[in-house]
Design a protein around this motif. Sequence first.
Motif, PDB file in Angstrom:
ATOM      1  N   VAL A  44       0.838  -1.205   0.000  1.00 14.74           N
ATOM      2  CA  VAL A  44       0.000   0.000   0.000  1.00 14.74           C
ATOM      3  C   VAL A  44       0.871   1.253   0.000  1.00 14.74           C
ATOM      4  CG1 VAL A  44      -1.640   1.344   1.373  1.00 14.74           C
ATOM      5  CG2 VAL A  44      -1.979  -1.122   1.067  1.00 14.74           C
ATOM      6  N   ALA A  45       1.902   1.255   0.849  1.00 12.10           N
ATOM      7  CA  ALA A  45       2.781   2.428   0.921  1.00 12.10           C
ATOM      8  C   ALA A  45       3.465   2.686  -0.411  1.00 12.10           C
ATOM      9  CB  ALA A  45       3.822   2.215   2.021  1.00 12.10           C
ATOM     10  N   LEU A  46       3.925   1.621  -1.065  1.00 12.17           N
ATOM     11  CA  LEU A  46       4.588   1.802  -2.361  1.00 12.17           C
ATOM     12  C   LEU A  46       3.619   2.302  -3.414  1.00 12.17           C
ATOM     13  CD1 LEU A  46       6.887   1.597  -4.344  1.00 12.17           C
ATOM     14  CD2 LEU A  46       6.446  -0.859  -4.552  1.00 12.17           C
ATOM     15  N   ASP A  47       2.430   1.713  -3.459  1.00 17.36           N
ATOM     16  CA  ASP A  47       1.452   2.137  -4.458  1.00 17.36           C
ATOM     17  C   ASP A  47       1.121   3.620  -4.302  1.00 17.36           C
ATOM     18  OD1 ASP A  47      -1.364   2.643  -5.546  1.00 17.36           O
ATOM     19  OD2 ASP A  47      -0.984   0.618  -6.284  1.00 17.36           O
ATOM     20  N   ALA A  48       0.907   4.049  -3.049  1.00 13.35           N
ATOM     21  CA  ALA A  48       0.560   5.451  -2.800  1.00 13.35           C
ATOM     22  C   ALA A  48       1.727   6.375  -3.114  1.00 13.35           C
ATOM     23  CB  ALA A  48       0.114   5.621  -1.349  1.00 13.35           C
ATOM     24  N   ALA A  49       2.924   6.002  -2.678  1.00 13.24           N
ATOM     25  CA  ALA A  49       4.092   6.846  -2.921  1.00 13.24           C
ATOM     26  C   ALA A  49       4.401   6.945  -4.408  1.00 13.24           C
ATOM     27  CB  ALA A  49       5.300   6.297  -2.166  1.00 13.24           C
ATOM     28  N   ALA A  50       4.205   5.853  -5.138  1.00  8.70           N
ATOM     29  CA  ALA A  50       4.476   5.866  -6.577  1.00  8.70           C
ATOM     30  C   ALA A  50       3.505   6.772  -7.327  1.00  8.70           C
ATOM     31  CB  ALA A  50       4.403   4.441  -7.127  1.00  8.70           C
ATOM     32  N   ARG A  51       2.339   7.022  -6.740  1.00 14.74           N
ATOM     33  CA  ARG A  51       1.383   7.956  -7.346  1.00 14.74           C
ATOM     34  C   ARG A  51       1.671   9.407  -6.966  1.00 14.74           C
ATOM     35  NH1 ARG A  51      -4.487   5.009  -7.545  1.00 14.74           N
ATOM     36  NH2 ARG A  51      -3.805   2.867  -7.190  1.00 14.74           N
ATOM     37  N   GLY A  52       2.676   9.612  -6.118  1.00 15.04           N
ATOM     38  CA  GLY A  52       3.031  10.960  -5.705  1.00 15.04           C
ATOM     39  C   GLY A  52       2.402  11.410  -4.410  1.00 15.04           C
ATOM     40  N   VAL A 397      -3.782  -1.802  -4.773  1.00 14.59           N
ATOM     41  CA  VAL A 397      -4.599  -1.048  -5.735  1.00 14.59           C
ATOM     42  C   VAL A 397      -6.034  -0.939  -5.219  1.00 14.59           C
ATOM     43  CG1 VAL A 397      -5.544  -1.048  -8.067  1.00 14.59           C
ATOM     44  CG2 VAL A 397      -3.155  -1.675  -7.699  1.00 14.59           C
ATOM     45  N   ASP A 398      -6.563  -2.045  -4.682  1.00 17.41           N
ATOM     46  CA  ASP A 398      -7.928  -2.009  -4.141  1.00 17.41           C
ATOM     47  C   ASP A 398      -8.041  -1.044  -2.969  1.00 17.41           C
ATOM     48  OD1 ASP A 398      -8.773  -3.817  -5.998  1.00 17.41           O
ATOM     49  OD2 ASP A 398      -8.925  -5.525  -4.620  1.00 17.41           O
ATOM     50  N   VAL A 399      -7.025  -0.996  -2.118  1.00 15.19           N
ATOM     51  CA  VAL A 399      -7.045  -0.071  -0.982  1.00 15.19           C
ATOM     52  C   VAL A 399      -7.098   1.369  -1.474  1.00 15.19           C
ATOM     53  CG1 VAL A 399      -5.686   0.857   0.943  1.00 15.19           C
ATOM     54  CG2 VAL A 399      -5.921  -1.615   0.654  1.00 15.19           C
ATOM     55  N   LEU A 400      -6.270   1.686  -2.443  1.00 12.88           N
ATOM     56  CA  LEU A 400      -6.273   3.056  -2.976  1.00 12.88           C
ATOM     57  C   LEU A 400      -7.605   3.374  -3.642  1.00 12.88           C
ATOM     58  CD1 LEU A 400      -3.843   5.191  -2.971  1.00 12.88           C
ATOM     59  CD2 LEU A 400      -3.290   2.877  -2.235  1.00 12.88           C
ATOM     60  N   ASP A 401      -8.144   2.428  -4.405  1.00 14.59           N
ATOM     61  CA  ASP A 401      -9.430   2.652  -5.064  1.00 14.59           C
ATOM     62  C   ASP A 401     -10.543   2.904  -4.046  1.00 14.59           C
ATOM     63  OD1 ASP A 401      -8.270   2.340  -7.535  1.00 14.59           O
ATOM     64  OD2 ASP A 401      -8.991   0.294  -7.857  1.00 14.59           O
ATOM     65  N   ARG A 402     -10.604   2.082  -3.002  1.00 15.71           N
ATOM     66  CA  ARG A 402     -11.644   2.242  -1.988  1.00 15.71           C
ATOM     67  C   ARG A 402     -11.481   3.552  -1.227  1.00 15.71           C
ATOM     68  NH1 ARG A 402     -14.579  -2.002  -0.055  1.00 15.71           N
ATOM     69  NH2 ARG A 402     -15.673  -0.312   1.021  1.00 15.71           N
ATOM     70  N   SER A 403     -10.237   3.934  -0.979  1.00 14.54           N
ATOM     71  CA  SER A 403      -9.978   5.196  -0.268  1.00 14.54           C
ATOM     72  C   SER A 403     -10.449   6.382  -1.091  1.00 14.54           C
ATOM     73  CB  SER A 403      -8.481   5.323   0.043  1.00 14.54           C
ATOM     74  OG  SER A 403      -8.052   4.263   0.867  1.00 14.54           O
ATOM     75  N   MET A 404     -10.269   6.314  -2.396  1.00 19.39           N
ATOM     76  CA  MET A 404     -10.738   7.401  -3.260  1.00 19.39           C
ATOM     77  C   MET A 404     -12.258   7.393  -3.366  1.00 19.39           C
ATOM     78  SD  MET A 404      -7.803   7.600  -6.252  1.00 19.39           S
ATOM     79  CE  MET A 404      -7.644   5.834  -6.497  1.00 19.39           C
ATOM     80  N   ASP A 412      -7.147   9.805  -8.993  1.00 19.42           N
ATOM     81  CA  ASP A 412      -6.000  10.043  -9.851  1.00 19.42           C
ATOM     82  C   ASP A 412      -6.084   9.117 -11.055  1.00 19.42           C
ATOM     83  OD1 ASP A 412      -5.244   7.528  -8.957  1.00 19.42           O
ATOM     84  OD2 ASP A 412      -3.704   8.278  -7.593  1.00 19.42           O
ATOM     85  N   ALA A 413      -4.997   9.040 -11.811  1.00 18.39           N
ATOM     86  CA  ALA A 413      -4.994   8.257 -13.051  1.00 18.39           C
ATOM     87  C   ALA A 413      -4.887   6.762 -12.802  1.00 18.39           C
ATOM     88  CB  ALA A 413      -3.848   8.717 -13.956  1.00 18.39           C
ATOM     89  N   GLY A 414      -4.621   6.365 -11.565  1.00 21.92           N
ATOM     90  CA  GLY A 414      -4.551   4.940 -11.263  1.00 21.92           C
ATOM     91  C   GLY A 414      -3.162   4.477 -10.899  1.00 21.92           C
ATOM     92  N   ALA A 415      -3.052   3.185 -10.639  1.00 22.88           N
ATOM     93  CA  ALA A 415      -1.797   2.600 -10.167  1.00 22.88           C
ATOM     94  C   ALA A 415      -0.717   2.632 -11.238  1.00 22.88           C
ATOM     95  CB  ALA A 415      -2.035   1.162  -9.719  1.00 22.88           C
TER      96      ALA A 415
END
Length: 535
Positions: A44-52, A397-404, A412-415
Amino acid sequence: MDASRNIAADAPVLTDRAALMRRLAAPRQYDMAVIGGGATGLGVALDAAARGLSVVLVESHDFAKGTSSRATKLVHGGVRYLAQGNIALVREALHERSMLLANAPHLAQPLAFVMPSYRFWEKPFYGIGLKMYDALAGKAALGATEFLNRQETLGLLPTVQPDGLQGGVKYWDGQFDDARLALALARTAAARGALLVNYCAATGLVHECGKVVGLQARDEESGQVFELRARCVVNAAGVWVDQFRMQDGEAISRPTRPMVAPSQGVHMVVDREFLPTDHAMLIPKTIDGRVLFAVPWLGKVILGTTDTPRHDLAREPLAFAEEVDFILRESGRYLRRAPGLADIKSIWVGLRPLVKPPDEDAGSTQALSREHTVLVSKSGLVTVTGGKWTTYRAMAVDVLDRSMEAGLLQRDAGAVTAHLPLVGARMSSVKISAPPGLHLYGSESGAVEALPGADRLLGGGLSEAMVRFAARFEYARCVEDVLARRSRLLFLDAALARELAPAVAAILREETGVDPQLDAFLALCGQYLHLPGRL
């Protein structure tokens, strides 16, 4: 930040503890705060950080200290899940398998499995199922399933029990070094700006007006307390997620039922002579219906595993005597030479966070969900649990999607992690099944060799320079960190790990200036050598 930049080629980033603590103490609001430094939280941390996004992650112990360093070391779609008819889980896992192997080729590689057949129906029955496995993988398939005759099976598994052997089936999956992959996730996230701190426990959630707005944390070394503010707080504490869900429920006066039913998986390690091949053996259905693996890994062979309900949440759970007896007994039925108690080099246990239905009593963990679950509470606490190592990226990816979707983060544009190489990523000609060595550092091997002590081998593939690298660049704070998760020696040969521990402690003390916890590690080695029910 450019998400396409090849982090794998960059110079190692220092993980100086004092500098990390200064950053943690600086007042700011993060986009995301993550509780838990296992595969799920780190993904989760990597996915979020990679999105900026700005990200902080705290872990109460070491990264991958819990379940994430105690897997069966397989990157797989899940043959047994296919047998259960869980097509969606298998298809997702096979897709994720291909990306994991591509993003960390120095730590994750294809592995051939052989199912030996002793009954006339086994080869066609399992072979047809594995052909379906290939079809589900599609272009991500690692190799075609093959039907083997008796001689071909003996050629690939030279120590398999020959009596009654009729043939076998060969298929492909993957294997990896789980703890080092977790570390690569942490360091890749850090290279993209995330702040990750081990030995810093989340002690509570911060609520305002009925909403989660952050968390409280404590440095386990100094006792310093921090309040970390974030727009989105993710509870990724593995089998321990219910602890924070209960806190959240109490804060908003909403009763909360536990969602995790822990399952225990026991693994034992023996010398390679019991299976002197680069092929793994899989018995899909033992005499009592369980699965048995014999997997070549880092110069040894892993035997396992079990699936036993566990009602406590010990950090270092012990195997039950009946589990040890099961693995030894069933291994002896399928190997020419039966391993005995004296042959065990290390025995270790992982707790799986299986997700139970609302009214499930959790009496049988084999029937519970292996899929992951993401929940957003009324207060906005995001909880993720379940799943397995292979699908860590899809879970993130699912965590970020649900958070949004919940309005906690902006859309955002996605993972961008599907094709993001992890720290050290470089193709290796050395197999993961080979003894450990410099090849596991991938593109960072030169940086290791440049440190003092590169020519001083301590044993078990570990050099003085590797210990220094662990302290300077890999967040290592104590002997256990080095010998359990930077090197995997505790899991491979606990007696040898105990022998090398004083030398590792001396180097760590020189590097960090703190107590390397030698006595605690020596006691832990005894546990990894402990045989339940025996004096």
